[in-house]
Design an enzyme around this catalytic site. Structure first.
Site, PDB file in Angstrom:
ATOM      1  N   CYS A   1      22.645 -25.040   9.887  1.00 49.54           N
ATOM      2  CA  CYS A   1      23.714 -26.046   9.797  1.00 49.54           C
ATOM      3  C   CYS A   1      23.136 -27.432  10.030  1.00 49.54           C
ATOM      4  O   CYS A   1      23.712 -28.433   9.640  1.00 49.54           O
ATOM      5  CB  CYS A   1      24.833 -25.747  10.790  1.00 49.54           C
ATOM      6  SG  CYS A   1      24.485 -26.278  12.474  1.00 49.54           S
TER       7      CYS A   1
ATOM      8  N   LEU B   1      22.515 -43.845  44.551  1.00 45.94           N
ATOM      9  CA  LEU B   1      21.242 -44.276  43.968  1.00 45.94           C
ATOM     10  C   LEU B   1      21.044 -43.420  42.727  1.00 45.94           C
ATOM     11  O   LEU B   1      20.996 -42.188  42.828  1.00 45.94           O
ATOM     12  CB  LEU B   1      20.092 -44.009  44.936  1.00 45.94           C
ATOM     13  CG  LEU B   1      20.138 -44.685  46.308  1.00 45.94           C
ATOM     14  CD1 LEU B   1      18.805 -44.497  47.017  1.00 45.94           C
ATOM     15  CD2 LEU B   1      20.452 -46.159  46.180  1.00 45.94           C
TER      16      LEU B   1
ATOM     17  N   THR C   1      21.088 -37.169  36.366  1.00 45.91           N
ATOM     18  CA  THR C   1      21.444 -35.801  35.977  1.00 45.91           C
ATOM     19  C   THR C   1      22.335 -35.136  37.013  1.00 45.91           C
ATOM     20  O   THR C   1      22.915 -34.087  36.752  1.00 45.91           O
ATOM     21  CB  THR C   1      20.185 -34.923  35.767  1.00 45.91           C
ATOM     22  OG1 THR C   1      19.496 -34.828  37.024  1.00 45.91           O
ATOM     23  CG2 THR C   1      19.259 -35.495  34.726  1.00 45.91           C
TER      24      THR C   1
ATOM     25  N   GLY D   1      13.645 -36.931  44.446  1.00 46.17           N
ATOM     26  CA  GLY D   1      14.588 -37.371  45.479  1.00 46.17           C
ATOM     27  C   GLY D   1      16.009 -36.977  45.137  1.00 46.17           C
ATOM     28  O   GLY D   1      16.771 -36.523  45.998  1.00 46.17           O
ATOM     29  N   GLY D   2      16.367 -37.140  43.870  1.00 45.64           N
ATOM     30  CA  GLY D   2      17.730 -36.797  43.441  1.00 45.64           C
ATOM     31  C   GLY D   2      18.013 -35.334  43.683  1.00 45.64           C
ATOM     32  O   GLY D   2      19.096 -34.949  44.147  1.00 45.64           O
TER      33      GLY D   2
ATOM     34  N   LEU E   1      15.633 -42.048  50.651  1.00 50.38           N
ATOM     35  CA  LEU E   1      14.451 -41.182  50.647  1.00 50.38           C
ATOM     36  C   LEU E   1      13.351 -41.903  49.870  1.00 50.38           C
ATOM     37  O   LEU E   1      13.528 -42.235  48.696  1.00 50.38           O
ATOM     38  CB  LEU E   1      14.781 -39.836  49.999  1.00 50.38           C
ATOM     39  CG  LEU E   1      13.621 -38.871  49.842  1.00 50.38           C
ATOM     40  CD1 LEU E   1      13.031 -38.483  51.202  1.00 50.38           C
ATOM     41  CD2 LEU E   1      14.049 -37.607  49.100  1.00 50.38           C
TER      42      LEU E   1
ATOM     43  N   ARG F   1      32.253 -14.129  13.511  1.00 50.20           N
ATOM     44  CA  ARG F   1      31.217 -13.361  12.801  1.00 50.20           C
ATOM     45  C   ARG F   1      31.243 -11.864  13.170  1.00 50.20           C
ATOM     46  O   ARG F   1      30.994 -11.512  14.319  1.00 50.20           O
ATOM     47  CB  ARG F   1      29.870 -13.961  13.172  1.00 50.20           C
ATOM     48  CG  ARG F   1      28.765 -13.731  12.188  1.00 50.20           C
ATOM     49  CD  ARG F   1      27.567 -14.507  12.664  1.00 50.20           C
ATOM     50  NE  ARG F   1      26.592 -14.687  11.600  1.00 50.20           N
ATOM     51  CZ  ARG F   1      25.515 -15.470  11.706  1.00 50.20           C
ATOM     52  NH1 ARG F   1      25.280 -16.141  12.802  1.00 50.20           N
ATOM     53  NH2 ARG F   1      24.662 -15.583  10.717  1.00 50.20           N
TER      54      ARG F   1
ATOM     55  N   LEU G   1      25.436 -11.196   3.392  1.00 55.04           N
ATOM     56  CA  LEU G   1      24.900 -10.663   4.649  1.00 55.04           C
ATOM     57  C   LEU G   1      25.107 -11.557   5.869  1.00 55.04           C
ATOM     58  O   LEU G   1      24.503 -11.315   6.906  1.00 55.04           O
ATOM     59  CB  LEU G   1      23.399 -10.391   4.480  1.00 55.04           C
ATOM     60  CG  LEU G   1      22.482 -11.607   4.621  1.00 55.04           C
ATOM     61  CD1 LEU G   1      21.078 -11.176   4.862  1.00 55.04           C
ATOM     62  CD2 LEU G   1      22.596 -12.543   3.484  1.00 55.04           C
TER      63      LEU G   1
ATOM     64  N   GLU H   1      27.191 -11.833   8.216  1.00 58.36           N
ATOM     65  CA  GLU H   1      27.670 -11.316   9.493  1.00 58.36           C
ATOM     66  C   GLU H   1      26.884 -10.113  10.021  1.00 58.36           C
ATOM     67  O   GLU H   1      26.815  -9.894  11.221  1.00 58.36           O
ATOM     68  CB  GLU H   1      29.123 -10.848   9.340  1.00 58.36           C
ATOM     69  CG  GLU H   1      30.082 -11.907   8.891  1.00 58.36           C
ATOM     70  CD  GLU H   1      31.408 -11.288   8.550  1.00 58.36           C
ATOM     71  OE1 GLU H   1      32.328 -11.368   9.364  1.00 58.36           O
ATOM     72  OE2 GLU H   1      31.518 -10.688   7.470  1.00 58.36           O
TER      73      GLU H   1
HETATM   74  C1  LIG Z   1      21.354 -29.697  32.399  1.00 61.12           C
HETATM   75  C2  LIG Z   1      20.863 -29.668  33.818  1.00 61.12           C
HETATM   76  C3  LIG Z   1      20.117 -28.576  34.232  1.00 61.12           C
HETATM   77  C4  LIG Z   1      19.661 -28.532  35.548  1.00 61.12           C
HETATM   78  N1  LIG Z   1      18.963 -27.422  35.952  1.00 61.12           N
HETATM   79  C5  LIG Z   1      18.547 -27.345  37.226  1.00 61.12           C
HETATM   80  C6  LIG Z   1      17.861 -26.201  37.703  1.00 61.12           C
HETATM   81  O1  LIG Z   1      17.614 -25.257  36.950  1.00 61.12           O
HETATM   82  N2  LIG Z   1      17.472 -26.172  38.994  1.00 61.12           N
HETATM   83  C7  LIG Z   1      17.728 -27.218  39.846  1.00 61.12           C
HETATM   84  O2  LIG Z   1      17.330 -27.159  41.001  1.00 61.12           O
HETATM   85  N3  LIG Z   1      18.368 -28.304  39.432  1.00 61.12           N
HETATM   86  C8  LIG Z   1      18.790 -28.387  38.164  1.00 61.12           C
HETATM   87  N4  LIG Z   1      19.480 -29.483  37.752  1.00 61.12           N
HETATM   88  C9  LIG Z   1      19.743 -30.541  38.733  1.00 61.12           C
HETATM   89  C10 LIG Z   1      18.701 -31.633  38.639  1.00 61.12           C
HETATM   90  O3  LIG Z   1      17.455 -31.160  38.983  1.00 61.12           O
HETATM   91  C11 LIG Z   1      19.117 -32.683  39.603  1.00 61.12           C
HETATM   92  O4  LIG Z   1      20.327 -33.185  39.159  1.00 61.12           O
HETATM   93  C12 LIG Z   1      18.096 -33.807  39.631  1.00 61.12           C
HETATM   94  O5  LIG Z   1      16.904 -33.431  40.212  1.00 61.12           O
HETATM   95  C13 LIG Z   1      18.666 -34.985  40.357  1.00 61.12           C
HETATM   96  O6  LIG Z   1      17.819 -36.073  40.131  1.00 61.12           O
HETATM   97  P1  LIG Z   1      18.316 -37.409  39.451  1.00 61.12           P
HETATM   98  O7  LIG Z   1      17.228 -38.383  39.570  1.00 61.12           O
HETATM   99  O8  LIG Z   1      18.814 -37.170  38.098  1.00 61.12           O
HETATM  100  O9  LIG Z   1      19.532 -37.737  40.431  1.00 61.12           O
HETATM  101  P2  LIG Z   1      20.695 -38.750  40.251  1.00 61.12           P
HETATM  102  O10 LIG Z   1      21.800 -38.168  39.479  1.00 61.12           O
HETATM  103  O11 LIG Z   1      20.162 -40.029  39.758  1.00 61.12           O
HETATM  104  O12 LIG Z   1      21.132 -38.857  41.777  1.00 61.12           O
HETATM  105  C14 LIG Z   1      21.609 -37.717  42.441  1.00 61.12           C
HETATM  106  C15 LIG Z   1      21.989 -38.028  43.893  1.00 61.12           C
HETATM  107  O13 LIG Z   1      20.831 -38.228  44.682  1.00 61.12           O
HETATM  108  C16 LIG Z   1      20.919 -39.438  45.427  1.00 61.12           C
HETATM  109  N5  LIG Z   1      19.581 -40.026  45.438  1.00 61.12           N
HETATM  110  C17 LIG Z   1      18.726 -40.102  44.395  1.00 61.12           C
HETATM  111  N6  LIG Z   1      17.565 -40.634  44.787  1.00 61.12           N
HETATM  112  C18 LIG Z   1      17.697 -40.912  46.120  1.00 61.12           C
HETATM  113  C19 LIG Z   1      16.838 -41.481  47.086  1.00 61.12           C
HETATM  114  N7  LIG Z   1      15.605 -41.850  46.769  1.00 61.12           N
HETATM  115  N8  LIG Z   1      17.299 -41.613  48.339  1.00 61.12           N
HETATM  116  C20 LIG Z   1      18.558 -41.242  48.674  1.00 61.12           C
HETATM  117  N9  LIG Z   1      19.403 -40.699  47.797  1.00 61.12           N
HETATM  118  C21 LIG Z   1      18.981 -40.530  46.533  1.00 61.12           C
HETATM  119  C22 LIG Z   1      21.925 -40.266  44.665  1.00 61.12           C
HETATM  120  O14 LIG Z   1      22.600 -41.133  45.561  1.00 61.12           O
HETATM  121  C23 LIG Z   1      22.847 -39.258  44.068  1.00 61.12           C
HETATM  122  O15 LIG Z   1      23.892 -38.956  44.943  1.00 61.12           O
HETATM  123  C24 LIG Z   1      19.943 -29.580  36.450  1.00 61.12           C
HETATM  124  C25 LIG Z   1      20.684 -30.684  36.028  1.00 61.12           C
HETATM  125  C26 LIG Z   1      21.150 -30.728  34.719  1.00 61.12           C
HETATM  126  C27 LIG Z   1      21.961 -31.906  34.275  1.00 61.12           C
HETATM  127  S1  FES Z   2      20.743 -25.130  12.771  1.00 61.25           S
HETATM  128 FE1  FES Z   2      20.589 -25.095  14.916  1.00 61.25          FE
HETATM  129  S2  FES Z   2      22.666 -25.152  15.508  1.00 61.25           S
HETATM  130 FE2  FES Z   2      22.814 -24.957  13.371  1.00 61.25          FE
END
Ligand SMILES: Cc1cc2nc3c(=O)[nH]c(=O)nc-3n(C[C@H](O)[C@H](O)[C@H](O)COP(=O)(O)OP(=O)(O)OC[C@H]3O[C@@H](n4cnc5c(N)ncnc54)[C@H](O)[C@@H]3O)c2cc1C
Ligand code: FES
Length: 1276
Positions: A63, A210, A215, A302-303, A356, A856, A1203, A1205
């Site tokens: 697709c 922060l 994510t 840190g996050g 942190l 499907r 084919l 499905e």
């Molecule tokens: C699709 C997806 C899949 C994921 N899969 C996993 C997984 O398999 N395993 C897993 O463990 N995690 C997973 N995560 C979580 C991801 O690892 C954490 O969200 C990420 O590490 C957070 O980091 P960031 O920089 O994006 O945080 P942000 O979103 O930028 O911040 C998150 C929080 O941390 C605080 N913060 C950030 N930095 C500091 C600092 N230096 N001091 C004080 N506070 C701080 C912020 O205030 C906020 O509250 C997943 C997330 C997504 C979206």
């Molecule tokens: S080709 Fe990957 S979702 Fe359709």
């Protein structure tokens, strides 16, 4: 998806390229970076990049909706590593999802760039993949397997890539860094550059998060309604980006990305002595599967730590590893990470104003062992159900515990520590007694809240002890061998495809039977392919956001839109009162309704559309939609499950039954009778393009253009016209392509198109409605959950004499096509077997779930699974092998089905025999038995499953088709027909057909769009029938044209196409023709239980091998061999793609994809984070597909077979291979032989079935039916 070039903050010299998820990446965080999108990588207007070219030419798009994402992942990989390794390749693709292809062709394309692409480089058992290939397939077969030719590919030349923009380079080098502040409509983004500044900001705005990778914060803001007026972005502060190798460990800045951390740890492991790097290795293990690469590239260390999510993969291992946090507020302090958790080792909360700065990961010591564990719903890119970090330190030279720490994620709202257990165990020796005591202590200490919404309490407890046991074994092993084994090898994929060669006599210009690239392949890869949301905005266009019911059964008492109307950008709110004509569509007694509103109706499920907000942007519409207040009055009963429906006698009529032979009498004469039932969960379509429509009023005569993502434009036209009260000739539906549908874009697309049309009619503006993933999953339903109850009579020798089976399907709240699905499930339930006395019943249950719809396979994947389950149980009862029982009961000669339709099963038997041979079934079965004898905690299983897939749409009028072919005076041809391009390559095949018929190159022929204005009243593109019926119509149109041209050709046989066309025009010969196909005869008399509803039969067989981990329930798909009879393939590349893609969707249905509802009927699984479809890591490591040779089909165009499905059902070979492995475990442990396994057979269920001391410890009793406790009640 983005590719970012930035200056490496640490070295200031290196350019980094990384991919990221555009939807989570704050635009403000891109300051100073260069962004490359897929359009920037290459385009048809300038130059196509080798990645785009190879992805298209290797048939890596169907697709095409996921293709730009795939391009960006591979492109980024190549920018960083022009000759990537296998491990890098699979890691790069781990974060991308594709619902169509089954990933094989994408990996094939990617492999062409790998330096080790020719071989797995593993000489396990003394053989590598190439040796195996030599063994299995002779040279002739190997030659036939070419779906693309690498000689055509442009070489990858890294010197031709974009450079980092010099102005950004100069800016980074020369401009002093200063604080940046961005103001938005509602938000402010502040990005300081020094730690002091950050601390001041934190003190001034203690509630501001922060944000580094966003994510953690991003999903909360996007999906959970959290709002932050101020955001502080610390990523540019040098202190937070340090990477320091110290004498006692590594210090890593809190803003460092997880990808950077992965590289740093990996390098340290390679450089430092093994003894010092055990903690690094354990952390690295977790990082490899944490999120996808796009997440790790931006998510910060840190996050991850600070958000302290229950599901963190890092916190348990970092805490167990004695990592230290460097915190700053007014002053600086170091605290152990373990202190920040509620029941941590110390009690050292982080203050809101603290930041942190960095994390110190210590070297491991002599006598210290550390491991990390995780189990997730998918092996990669899925949050863990339970993660764990464990460390033990022994007194020197002994196995006496000096120090022990054990931390778990996923068990409670944050990381937890088995503190008391660890303290008690100090001084104990590492032996069985310690294990027993430790397991009990840990279980007593780690308390799981009973309210866990995912309902996996027992499973989590078992994982908690099983992980400790794994740790125990690993340490024991290391103590014995005094060696720690680091393994960096990724999965090696090996594919073999066997297609049919075209006859040598076929003209080289004739494309039929050749692996022609998808017509839109290059456009998919360059991002130029236009989907509904890509259509440029129309002047004054409005965006629609729907407001849906939040009760499963209730009367709407009031709807208050006053607050919503005050929101910025809101134009209007559309309700049932705005529908000019019909708000109800009757396809049976129960209507399908567009808007559910006060007095009009009760809401009968969560997710019904009550009203829709039209605003100047999607964000405004969504914001306002959240402000609409609806009051309900609860109504009884609320029926959610099939069991509820049976209790309340709540069904859609008619119920159906088929019967052959004398079932009751046969049961009296059989040797044995078995009875059982199986529950099969539903499935979400998860098409990549959500339901989308753009309605443009044309301003006169009530005409409207409806651009819609649907499988059935004529039906959309009918619904829109009826709801607006205008004739159908005013509504023009256009479909260029659909980003995946799988059955889900029929009726539901019609309802949404009606909603948008009513809005467009009221506002007299263009209106765009693109459902968010969450809304789409909530509103549109999916595959029907099933319960199959069976009674089977059989003889000692395995012959099945009598079957009585009942199917209950959960239809949801409106009929949609549920009764038809029930009927098809009955007609196809015999699968490949002749059962002399057979009675089967099916009824569609009416419940208060969103209405389920076509998907499907349409009922066969469920009823076929029930059949294969009782076949397997007969084998278990008789002590025969499943393949023997299958073979014995298979259709053998010219036969009749249970509704008296004739079939010739020759090709069924050929597929079975070829698959047996190609998969080396018996020798592998022996090898598996040997493996299983030698491994207690790992078991392998194998299963081979045959398939008969009847083709047909049940009545002639549903399979009629039309085409329209214009020849222009320059010789170019414009082709159109009633079929829709859903990714199945129909337009490519139709151009192949027209090319053969008109005897002109494909390049002369263009397909523009499917439209109700060119081909009226076209039937839906469903039931694998698109190519069959439209192909006939295209052929008809082309033959009409050719007939008209023939006298001119005869007069000038040496002329060329252009000469003839010019001449034809001058002779006033019409150069436009329609083609028509009346459809296939079909009938079914349900009163008599007889008929010929199908046109012909497809056959296939799949053999799958798996390996399960008995301690966690995890499994690996090791190998699948498929042999499929699809007649003479029109396009083997497209057809193999359909088989593989459907098969992998089947793996999802039968082993992974779980829909979860709350007891109130609210769907919990509403996005990719909760609902896991197969990713690259889930496809068989070895995946071989062969098309059966010399198969003819007189009923379809060029002897092909439809084919689309069929392959899905073959995914159940993985289900039965898992069952085989579980049977082995249970036999070895002396457990009850017959046991029920439901679908999807997830890790949770596998673990439950592998009953052992740990399950006994958790549940408090042995129980072969333990699974019942865990069965997701709400799934069926
Ligand atoms: C699709 C997806 C899949 C994921 N899969 C996993 C997984 O398999 N395993 C897993 O463990 N995690 C997973 N995560 C979580 C991801 O690892 C954490 O969200 C990420 O590490 C957070 O980091 P960031 O920089 O994006 O945080 P942000 O979103 O930028 O911040 C998150 C929080 O941390 C605080 N913060 C950030 N930095 C500091 C600092 N230096 N001091 C004080 N506070 C701080 C912020 O205030 C906020 O509250 C997943 C997330 C997504 C979206
Ligand atoms: S080709 Fe990957 S979702 Fe359709």
């Amino acid at each position: 998806l983005f590719r970012l070039g930035t200056r490496d903050a640490a070295s200031k010299k290196t350019l980094l390229h990384y991919s990221a998820n555009a939807c989570l990446l704050p635009i403000c965080s891109l300051y100073g970076m260069a962004v490359t999108t897929v359009e920037g990588v290459g385009s048809t207007r300038t130059r196509i990049h080798p990645v785009q070219e190879r992805l298209a030419k290797c048939h890596g798009s169907q697709c095409g909706f996921c293709t730009p994402g795939m391009v960006m992942s591979i492109y980024t990989l190549l920018r960083n590593h022009p000759e990537p390794t296998y491990e890098q390749m699979t890691a790069a693709l781990a974060g991308n999802l594709c619902r169509c292809t089954g990933y094989r062709p994408i990996l094939d394309a990617c492999k062409t760039f790998c330096k080790d692409s020719v071989c797995c480089q593993s000489k396990a058992n003394g053989m590598c993949c190439l040796d195996q290939e030599e063994d299995l397939f002779d040279r002739k077969e190997k030659e036939s397997a070419r779906l693309f030719s690498p000689d055509e590919f442009q070489p990858l030349d890294p010197t031709q890539e974009f450079i980092f923009p010099p102005e950004l380079m100069r800016m980074a080098e020369n401009q002093p860094k200063r604080t940046l502040v961005f103001h938005g409509e509602r938000m402010m983004w502040i990005s300081p550059v020094t730690l002091d500044e950050l601390q001041d900001l934190k003190a001034a705005h203690p509630k501001a998060p922060l944000v580094v990778g966003n994510t953690g914060v991003g999903p909360d803001m996007k999906f959970r309604g959290v709002f932050h007026p101020i955001v502080i972005a610390p990523a540019r502060i040098p202190d937070l980006n340090v990477v320091k190798c110290m004498s006692d460990g590594l210090t890593i800045g809190a803003a460092c990305s997880l990808s950077l951390m992965k590289d740093v740890l990996r390098n340290a492991i390679l450089e430092l002595p093994e003894e010092k790097t055990k903690i690094f290795y354990a952390v690295l293990q977790q990082l490899r599967t944490l999120g996808g690469e796009q997440i790790r590239n931006v998510a910060s260390l840190g996050g991850n730590i600070i958000s302290r999510k229950s599901t963190s993969d890092l916190n348990p291992i970092l805490a167990a590893g004695n990592c230290m946090l460097n915190l700053a507020s007014q002053g600086k302090r170091w605290i152990p990470l373990s202190d920040i958790f509620a029941n941590g080792v110390g009690n050292n909360a982080i203050m809101p104003e603290e930041v942190l700065v960095s994390v110190h990961i210590p070297h491991s010591r002599k006598g210290e062992y550390i491991s990390a564990f995780r189990q997730a719903p998918r092996r990669e890119n899925a949050l863990p159900i339970i993660s764990a970090g464990m460390r033990v330190l022994f007194e020197e030279g002994t196995d006496k515990i000096k120090d022990l720490s054990i931390f778990y994620g996923g068990a409670a709202s944050t990381t937890v520590c088995a503190k008391q257990a660890c303290q008690t165990l100090i001084g104990r020796y590492w032996n069985e007694q310690m294990l027993d005591e430790a397991s009990r202590l840990i279980l007593n200490e780690i308390i799981l809240p009973n309210s866990a919404s995912d309902g996996k309490i027992e499973y989590k407890k078992i994982l908690i002890v099983s992980f400790f046991y794994k740790f125990f074994l690993e340490v024991l092993q290391s103590l014995k061998t005094m060696h720690y084994f680091f393994n960096f090898l990724g999965v090696f994929f090996f594919f073999f495809l066997m297609i049919q060669n075209v006859e040598l006599s076929q003209s080289p210009q004739d494309p039929v039977g050749r692996p022609i690239m998808h017509q839109s392949g290059i456009k998919h890869a360059t991002g130029e392919a236009v989907y509904i949301d890509d259509i440029p905005s129309v002047d004054g266009e409005l965006f629609l956001s729907v407001v849906t019911s939040s009760r499963a059964h209730a009367k709407i008492v009031s709807v208050d839109t006053s607050e919503a109307l005050k929101e910025p950008g809101v134009f209007d709110i559309i309700t049932a009162n705005d529908v000019p004509a019909t708000n109800e569509f009757h396809y049976s007694d129960d209507p399908e309704i567009i808007f559910y509103m006060i007095c009009i109706s009760q809401v009968i499920c969560v997710g019904q559309i009550v009203c829709a907000v039209a605003a100047d942007s999607y964000a405004h519409a969504k914001q306002a939609a959240a402000k609409v207040k609806i009051e309900y009055e609860a109504l009884e009963p609320v029926i959610l499950t099939i069991e509820d429906a049976i209790r309340h006698n709540s069904f859609f009529e008619p119920k159906r039954k088929l019967e052959r032979g004398d079932v009751d009498k046969a049961f009296e004469t059989v040797d044995h009778i078995l009875e059982g039932e199986i529950h099969i969960g539903g499935q979400e379509h998860f098409y990549m393009e959500t339901q989308s429509v753009l309605v443009v009023p044309k301003g006169e005569d009530k005409e409207m253009d409806v651009f819609v993502s649907t499988q059935h434009p004529a039906f959309i036209q009918e619904m829109v016209a009826a709801s607006l009260g205008v004739p159908a000739n005013r509504i023009m539906c256009h479909v260029k392509r659909v980003g995946g549908a799988f059955g889900g874009k029929l009726l539901k697309a019609g309802l949404l198109a009606s909603v948008a049309s009513v809005a467009a009619n009221k506002t007299n503006r263009a209106v765009r409605l693109i459902l968010s993933r969450g809304d789409d999953m909530l509103i549109t339903g999916g595959r029907h959950p099933f319960i199959g109850k069976y009674k089977v009579g059989f003889m000692n020798d395995g012959r099945i004499r009598a079957v009585d089976v009942k199917y209950y399907i959960n239809g949801g709240c409106t009929p949609d096509e549920s009764v038809l699905v029930a009927e098809v499930s009955l007609l196809k339930m015999d699968n490949a077997y002749k059962i002399p006395n057979l009675r089967c019943w099916a009824c569609a249950c009416k419940t208060n779930l969103p209405s389920n719809t076509a998907f499907r396979g349409f009922g066969f994947p469920q009823s076929g699974l029930v059949t294969e389950t009782w076949i397997t149980e007969v084998a278990e009862k008789t002590g025969l092998s499943p393949e023997k029982v299958r073979e014995m009961n298979m259709y053998k000669e010219d036969e009749q089905t249970h509704f008296k339709q004739k079939l010739d099963p020759q090709n069924l038997i050929r597929c079975w025999n070829e698959c047996m041979e190609k998969s080396a079934y018996y020798s592998r079965k022996t090898a598996i038995e040997e493996f299983n004898k030698q491994n207690y905690w790992k078991k392998k299983g194998i299963a081979i499953v045959p398939m008969k897939f009847p083709f047909g749409l049940g009545s002639r009028y549903l399979s009629q088709a039309a085409a329209l072919v214009h020849i222009y005076t320059d010789g170019s041809v414009l082709l159109t027909h009633g079929g829709i391009e859903l990714g199945q390559g129909i337009h490519t095949k139709m151009i192949q057909v027209a090319s053969r018929e008109l005897n002109i190159p494909m390049s002369y022929i263009h397909f523009c769009e499917t439209s109700t204005t060119t081909v009226p009243n076209a039937c839906a593109s469903v039931g694998s029938a698109g190519t069959d019926v439209n192909g006939m119509a295209v052929k008809d149109a082309c033959q009409t044209l050719l007939k008209r041209l023939q006298p001119i050709i005869n007069e000038n046989p040496k002329g060329n196409w252009n000469d003839w066309i010019k001449e034809a025009f001058e002779q006033s010969v019409s150069l436009s023709a329609t083609g028509y196909f009346r459809g296939y005869d079909a009938d079914m008399d349900w009163e008599k239980g007889e008929g010929q509803p199908f046109t012909y039969f497809l056959y296939g067989t799949a053999c799958s091998e798996v390996e399960i981990n008995c301690l966690t329930g995890d499994h690996k798909n090791l190998r699948t061999d498929i042999v499929m009879d699809i007649g003479c393939s029109i396009n083997p590349a497209v057809d193999i793609g359909q088989i593989e893609g459907a098969f992998v969707q089947g793996i999802g249905l039968y082993t992974m994809e779980e829909l979860k509802y709350s007891p109130e009927g609210v769907l919990h699984t509403r996005g990719p984070d909760q609902y896991k479809i197969p990713a690259v890591c889930d496809i068989p490591e070895q995946f071989n597909v062969s098309l059966l040779s010399s198969s003819q089909n007189p009923y379809a165009i060029y002897s092909s077979k439809g084919l689309g499905e069929a392959g899905l059902f073959l995914g159940c070979s993985v289900f039965f291979a898992l069952r085989d492995a579980i049977t082995c475990v249970r036999n070895e442990r002396g457990l009850k032989k017959t046991f029920a396994l439901n679908s999807p057979l997830t890790a949770e269920q596998i673990r439950a079935a592998c009953t052992d001391d740990f399950t006994k410890m958790v549940i408090g009793r042995w129980g072969s039916d333990l699974y019942l406790l865990w069965n997701t009640y709400w799934a069926t």
